[in-house]
Motif scaffolding. Sequence first.
Motif, short mmCIF file in Angstrom:
data_model
loop_
_atom_site.label_atom_id
_atom_site.label_comp_id
_atom_site.label_asym_id
_atom_site.label_seq_id
_atom_site.Cartn_x
_atom_site.Cartn_y
_atom_site.Cartn_z
N THR A 213 0.84 -1.19 0.00
CA THR A 213 0.00 0.00 0.00
C THR A 213 0.88 1.23 0.00
N SER A 223 -6.71 8.78 0.17
CA SER A 223 -6.49 7.49 0.82
C SER A 223 -5.29 6.82 0.14
N ALA A 226 -3.83 0.25 -2.85
CA ALA A 226 -3.39 -1.03 -2.28
C ALA A 226 -3.47 -2.12 -3.34
N THR A 242 -7.60 2.22 0.92
CA THR A 242 -7.74 2.19 2.38
C THR A 242 -8.81 3.18 2.84
N CYS A 251 2.25 -2.18 8.65
CA CYS A 251 1.29 -3.18 8.20
C CYS A 251 1.83 -4.58 8.47
N GLU A 274 -6.96 -0.10 10.61
CA GLU A 274 -7.97 -0.68 9.73
C GLU A 274 -7.51 -2.07 9.29
N LEU A 276 -8.03 -5.37 6.56
CA LEU A 276 -8.50 -5.88 5.28
C LEU A 276 -8.74 -7.38 5.39
N TRP A 283 -12.36 -3.58 3.64
CA TRP A 283 -11.72 -2.93 4.78
C TRP A 283 -12.74 -2.66 5.88
#
Length: 359
Positions: A213, A223, A226, A242, A251, A274, A276, A283
């Motif tokens: 990302t 944002s 990704a 995101t 991450c 957040e 995924l 998300w």
Amino acid sequence: TTTTTTTTTTTTTTTTTTTTTTTTTTTTTTTTTTTSTTTTTTTTTTTTTRTRNRTPLFVATGSKSGVISSAEILMEGVNGIYESKQIDIGGCSGVPNFPFDTSSAVGALFNDLPHLCAGYMASPSSNCYGLKTDGSWELNFELAKPLKWGGSSVAFGGVQTPWWIVGGDPDGDETEVWGGDPPAEISNGTIKLPIVSNTPCMTKISEDLAFVTAIPKLQASDSNTAWLFNIQSNTWTTLPNTLEKRTGAACGYLKTASGRFIVLAGGLGVSTTEILNLDTLTWSWGPSIGEDLYGGSMVSVKDDQELLLVGGYSSTALSDIRRMDSSMSSWETVGQLTTARFNFVALAVPEENLPPLCG
């Protein structure tokens, strides 16, 4: 005179019955076997120390009040808290510093040793070093282009253990892949980024798949973009953007009973997390970190069933080690680095791939 003579004949039938008697003689032989069984009962007393899959955490370089070169190894104790460990190289001592001060370096377990390639520093360097089991740093190879503004990387599996390194072309799309022993550049420039971007956050998912990302450089975005990247097929799969724009986020990859997930946390001025879902590619919001956290590092441990969020920067460099378990409901503080730092390398390294640990 009449004379009558009566003759009576008597017939006698004689029946002779012959009876044959058969006599059977059965001889029974009884053999008595006496088996003597000796049972030996061995009682083994095993003392188990609760180690929770003791894979040490290796941390090196980064920034504090300035760029630093220090390194440290931490091990989870029986109470679940990570504690600093010394190494035994002719006596117990701290881990030797990396050969020079650098931040935003890249690191990986490569050819069975923790390796670092220099990132941002006063004089750019392409040098990549491995920490040998005798405690010394050995120069192993040199990147084609230095990571003068820092980089990101993922070490995959397979025969050559390809180490994919991004950052040597900060205004372009070129990347490098190193593999083999002795190391050699094996991609020949064939793996390119889908867009020109700021330094990405990258994490390994499997032996050939990674999550990436980044914030685009050449177009406005509120944002992060990704992707999933497959190094075997050299293909990119675009993911939903995101939920929040994040510069300098951390991450990591997490497996739970309910599926596989990417956890993305922090960033400049950001305290949120957040998550995924890799099965649904959606998300959702995760737990708050509790403070803004920029430049932290995330490490998957315990067979990818826990995540560690290490260090970072808020109003100052941080030393906290935070843990997320498979519930994904909170970040729990589980230790402190000896040296607070951000924009550094953090790796889970099996104990046999490190210098001997004391204690």
